[in-house]
Motif scaffolding. Structure first.
Motif, mmCIF file in Angstrom:
data_model
loop_
_atom_site.group_PDB
_atom_site.id
_atom_site.type_symbol
_atom_site.label_atom_id
_atom_site.label_comp_id
_atom_site.label_asym_id
_atom_site.label_seq_id
_atom_site.Cartn_x
_atom_site.Cartn_y
_atom_site.Cartn_z
ATOM 1 N N ARG A 194 47.311 9.878 -1.875
ATOM 2 C CA ARG A 194 48.185 10.206 -3.009
ATOM 3 C C ARG A 194 47.491 9.892 -4.330
ATOM 4 N NH1 ARG A 194 53.227 11.078 -4.718
ATOM 5 N NH2 ARG A 194 53.901 11.519 -2.617
ATOM 6 N N ARG A 195 46.748 8.792 -4.385
ATOM 7 C CA ARG A 195 46.110 8.436 -5.638
ATOM 8 C C ARG A 195 45.005 9.429 -5.994
ATOM 9 N NH1 ARG A 195 44.925 2.617 -5.390
ATOM 10 N NH2 ARG A 195 47.157 2.713 -5.077
ATOM 11 N N ARG A 196 44.244 9.871 -4.990
ATOM 12 C CA ARG A 196 43.200 10.854 -5.252
ATOM 13 C C ARG A 196 43.811 12.171 -5.733
ATOM 14 N NH1 ARG A 196 38.768 10.931 -7.299
ATOM 15 N NH2 ARG A 196 38.235 9.108 -6.045
ATOM 16 N N MET A 197 44.945 12.570 -5.151
ATOM 17 C CA MET A 197 45.618 13.788 -5.607
ATOM 18 C C MET A 197 46.100 13.640 -7.049
ATOM 19 S SD MET A 197 47.792 15.306 -2.383
ATOM 20 C CE MET A 197 48.643 13.800 -1.934
ATOM 21 N N THR A 198 46.614 12.451 -7.373
ATOM 22 C CA THR A 198 47.087 12.213 -8.738
ATOM 23 C C THR A 198 45.939 12.255 -9.729
ATOM 24 O OG1 THR A 198 48.879 10.839 -7.901
ATOM 25 C CG2 THR A 198 48.293 10.569 -10.219
ATOM 26 N N ILE A 199 44.810 11.618 -9.363
ATOM 27 C CA ILE A 199 43.633 11.653 -10.239
ATOM 28 C C ILE A 199 43.194 13.099 -10.463
ATOM 29 C CG2 ILE A 199 41.180 11.059 -10.384
ATOM 30 C CD1 ILE A 199 41.879 8.454 -8.855
ATOM 31 N N ALA A 200 43.140 13.876 -9.382
ATOM 32 C CA ALA A 200 42.717 15.273 -9.492
ATOM 33 C C ALA A 200 43.657 16.058 -10.408
ATOM 34 C CB ALA A 200 42.672 15.908 -8.104
ATOM 35 N N ASN A 201 44.957 15.886 -10.204
ATOM 36 C CA ASN A 201 45.928 16.632 -11.009
ATOM 37 C C ASN A 201 45.854 16.258 -12.487
ATOM 38 O OD1 ASN A 201 46.880 17.973 -8.757
ATOM 39 N ND2 ASN A 201 48.510 16.489 -8.353
ATOM 40 N N ARG A 202 45.697 14.954 -12.760
ATOM 41 C CA ARG A 202 45.682 14.510 -14.154
ATOM 42 C C ARG A 202 44.417 14.949 -14.877
ATOM 43 N NH1 ARG A 202 47.616 8.659 -15.541
ATOM 44 N NH2 ARG A 202 47.626 9.695 -17.569
ATOM 45 N N LEU A 203 43.282 14.972 -14.158
ATOM 46 C CA LEU A 203 42.048 15.416 -14.798
ATOM 47 C C LEU A 203 42.110 16.903 -15.126
ATOM 48 C CD1 LEU A 203 39.331 13.476 -12.751
ATOM 49 C CD2 LEU A 203 40.244 12.942 -15.007
ATOM 50 N N VAL A 204 42.667 17.697 -14.204
ATOM 51 C CA VAL A 204 42.822 19.130 -14.468
ATOM 52 C C VAL A 204 43.819 19.345 -15.601
ATOM 53 C CG1 VAL A 204 43.644 21.309 -13.503
ATOM 54 C CG2 VAL A 204 42.155 19.831 -12.144
ATOM 55 N N GLU A 205 44.902 18.568 -15.586
ATOM 56 C CA GLU A 205 45.911 18.679 -16.640
ATOM 57 C C GLU A 205 45.307 18.364 -18.007
ATOM 58 O OE1 GLU A 205 50.064 16.480 -18.059
ATOM 59 O OE2 GLU A 205 49.041 15.850 -16.230
ATOM 60 N N ALA A 206 44.447 17.330 -18.060
ATOM 61 C CA ALA A 206 43.829 16.959 -19.338
ATOM 62 C C ALA A 206 42.982 18.102 -19.878
ATOM 63 C CB ALA A 206 42.974 15.706 -19.155
ATOM 64 N N GLN A 207 42.266 18.781 -18.996
ATOM 65 C CA GLN A 207 41.410 19.871 -19.450
ATOM 66 C C GLN A 207 42.212 21.110 -19.823
ATOM 67 O OE1 GLN A 207 38.525 19.898 -16.098
ATOM 68 N NE2 GLN A 207 37.012 19.282 -17.619
ATOM 69 N N HIS A 208 43.381 21.275 -19.212
ATOM 70 C CA HIS A 208 44.202 22.455 -19.487
ATOM 71 C C HIS A 208 45.080 22.289 -20.724
ATOM 72 C CE1 HIS A 208 43.969 24.281 -15.156
ATOM 73 N NE2 HIS A 208 42.825 24.331 -15.825
ATOM 74 N N THR A 209 45.494 21.042 -21.020
ATOM 75 C CA THR A 209 46.465 20.846 -22.100
ATOM 76 C C THR A 209 45.838 20.363 -23.396
ATOM 77 O OG1 THR A 209 46.924 18.582 -21.354
ATOM 78 C CG2 THR A 209 48.313 20.338 -20.460
ATOM 79 N N ALA A 210 44.712 19.648 -23.319
ATOM 80 C CA ALA A 210 44.089 19.102 -24.529
ATOM 81 C C ALA A 210 42.934 20.005 -24.973
ATOM 82 C CB ALA A 210 43.575 17.695 -24.271
ATOM 83 N N ALA A 211 42.742 20.073 -26.290
ATOM 84 C CA ALA A 211 41.566 20.773 -26.837
ATOM 85 C C ALA A 211 40.429 19.750 -26.871
ATOM 86 C CB ALA A 211 41.882 21.306 -28.228
ATOM 87 N N MET A 212 39.841 19.511 -25.690
ATOM 88 C CA MET A 212 38.920 18.393 -25.533
ATOM 89 C C MET A 212 37.520 18.760 -26.007
ATOM 90 S SD MET A 212 38.430 15.945 -22.227
ATOM 91 C CE MET A 212 37.296 16.995 -21.347
ATOM 92 N N LEU A 213 36.954 17.877 -26.793
ATOM 93 C CA LEU A 213 35.612 18.050 -27.332
ATOM 94 C C LEU A 213 34.898 16.711 -27.209
ATOM 95 C CD1 LEU A 213 34.638 20.733 -28.577
ATOM 96 C CD2 LEU A 213 34.865 19.682 -30.826
ATOM 97 N N THR A 214 33.567 16.718 -27.109
ATOM 98 C CA THR A 214 32.800 15.472 -26.989
ATOM 99 C C THR A 214 31.699 15.443 -28.036
ATOM 100 O OG1 THR A 214 33.201 15.440 -24.594
ATOM 101 C CG2 THR A 214 31.483 13.989 -25.426
ATOM 102 N N THR A 215 31.553 14.292 -28.678
ATOM 103 C CA THR A 215 30.449 14.085 -29.603
ATOM 104 C C THR A 215 29.626 12.897 -29.112
ATOM 105 O OG1 THR A 215 29.843 13.721 -31.925
ATOM 106 C CG2 THR A 215 31.781 12.556 -31.137
ATOM 107 N N PHE A 216 28.312 12.924 -29.388
ATOM 108 C CA PHE A 216 27.391 11.932 -28.838
ATOM 109 C C PHE A 216 26.660 11.197 -29.951
ATOM 110 C CE2 PHE A 216 27.799 15.397 -25.819
ATOM 111 C CZ PHE A 216 28.080 14.739 -24.636
ATOM 112 N N ASN A 217 26.230 9.986 -29.639
ATOM 113 C CA ASN A 217 25.372 9.215 -30.520
ATOM 114 C C ASN A 217 24.607 8.235 -29.641
ATOM 115 O OD1 ASN A 217 24.218 8.018 -32.885
ATOM 116 N ND2 ASN A 217 26.074 8.590 -34.013
ATOM 117 N N GLU A 218 23.740 7.453 -30.224
ATOM 118 C CA GLU A 218 23.037 6.424 -29.466
ATOM 119 C C GLU A 218 23.045 5.130 -30.258
ATOM 120 O OE1 GLU A 218 18.995 7.447 -28.734
ATOM 121 O OE2 GLU A 218 18.537 7.875 -30.829
#
Length: 417
Positions: A194-218
């Motif tokens: 159940r936890r693995r299914m929840t993790i999978a669903n939430r990660l897909v949901e995050a990518q589908h609902t949020a306008a996700m962008l990543t910025t990098f630095n060092e």
């Protein structure tokens, strides 16, 4: 007759999966004894008996999905006959002993406690004094406490020699390995937890609902490594905890969140909810998958308090003893792929949060000091994923630069608390 009810499991959790019953119909239980383990989206929960008696029925089995408030079994009152049973028992052994050989007499003398098989558990279990944690440890090691007497401690359970009888029977179960794919090649099929299914669903949901962008630095880790080298021993002697990297990163994140509060927010419908607290989630890899326990009020904690809190939460995560309260309500998350050797990655948002910082492996690389000099420096790539719906790119970049600057001048963090 008392029903076994699935209790309230916490905010936003309405169901769970029965992983294992620890009792069966006919077993005698005391109030507080653990009946079963329930896996939820976030943590595993043990359900205990609300009253003493005999397990009269079990309506739902291992692997079944059950709802909060659902009756999954019942406990009946102990039969009145169970208590008087020992009274007539002495008469039977005495008669038998007159005509039996000494060996048979001994066997008959021990018979009365074993004769009423269902009721026998009652005197034994009531004679045993063991906390739920000790009982759980005994179950995990395959140790039967029903024949024990007096108070049982965890040390006594660990010292017992009769351990992995039950666990060894379980590995014989991977029958699914015998299945085959469409092309006839062998495959193994097993059900997601159940936890693995929840993790999978939430990660897909995050990518589908949020306008996700990543910025990098060092970040140049020279100053932190030098500070830790100089202060590590004194820090441990004073606080009885090691001075790690996570306290520096937590403090730097809090400092940057105060400067750029939209990264400490979430979206609720058409509203932006800006949080006035700093509960920082720390991603921890556990056996069942990634969990994110929360360090509460990180802005009010010192370095030692943060290190102790993170250490305690990580231990609980790996022992699968986190409570729901340990996982709820974080405002920002830090994840450290560097402990596994990751040099660079893109972290996925832990919704409904709008920001997550990814740490990576410290690697010595040549760095230009000025136009003429090069030096080998311990460098770490940082990645900030953010929700572009409410966080602009310039704000995200400046947030990450602030984190970098605070880490490269750690005295600021120590002086400012």
């Amino acid at each position: 007759m008392a029903e076994i009810i699935v209790p309230e499991l916490g905010e936003s959790i309405s169901e769970g999966t029965i992983t294992k019953w620890f009792v069966k119909e006919g077993d005698t239980v005391n109030q507080g004894d653990v009946l079963l383990e329930l896996e939820t989206d976030k943590v595993n929960i043990e359900i205990s008996a609300d009253s003493s008696g005999v397990v009269a029925s079990i309506a739902r089995g291992d692997g079944d999905v059950v709802q909060v408030g659902e009756a999954i079994g019942s406990i009946g009152a102990s039969s009145g006959a169970a208590a008087p049973a020992p009274a007539p028992a002495p008469a039977a052994p005495e008669k038998s002993a007159e005509v039996a050989a000494p060996e048979k007499a001994a066997a008959v003398a021990t018979a009365p406690p074993a004769a009423p098989s269902a009721a026998a558990a009652s005197p034994a279990s009531s004679a045993v004094q063991a906390s739920p944690a000790v009982r759980k440890l005994a179950r995990e090691q395959g140790i039967d406490l029903s024949q024990a007497q007096g108070r049982i401690t965890s040390d006594a359970v660990r010292a017992s020699g009769q351990a992995p009888a039950a666990p060894k029977a379980e590995p014989a179960a991977p029958a699914p390995a015998a299945s085959s794919s469409a092309n006839g090649k062998p495959v193994e099929r097993k059900r997601m937890s159940r936890r693995r299914m929840t993790i999978a669903n939430r990660l897909v949901e995050a990518q589908h609902t949020a306008a996700m962008l990543t910025t990098f630095n060092e970040v140049d880790m020279t100053a932190i490594l030098d500070l830790r080298k100089r202060r590590k021993q004194a820090f441990f002697e004073k606080n009885e905890v090691n001075l790690g990297f996570m306290s520096f990163f937590t403090k730097a994140v809090v400092g940057a969140l105060k400067k750029f509060p939209l990264l400490n927010a979430e979206i609720d419908g058409d509203d932006i909810v800006i949080k006035q607290f700093y509960d920082i989630g720390i991603a921890v890899s556990a056996k069942e998958g990634l969990v994110v326990p929360v360090v509460r009020d990180a802005d009010r904690l010192g370095f030692a308090e943060i290190e102790k809190s993170i250490g305690d939460l990580a231990k609980k995560a790996r022992a699968n003893t986190l409570a729901l309260s340990d996982l709820q309500g974080g405002s920002f998350t830090i994840t450290n792929g560097g402990v596994f050797g990751s040099l660079l990655s893109t972290p996925i948002l832990n919704t409904p949060q709008v920001g997550i910082l990814g740490m990576h492996k410290i690697q010595v690389r040549p760095v230009a000091i000025d136009d003429e000099r090069m030096e080998n420096r311990p460098m770490m790539y940082l990645a900030l994923s953010y929700d572009h719906r409410i966080v602009d790119g310039s704000e995200a970049v400046r947030f990450l630069v602030t984190v970098k600057e605070l880490l490269e001048d750690p005295e600021q963090l120590l002086l400012n608390g």
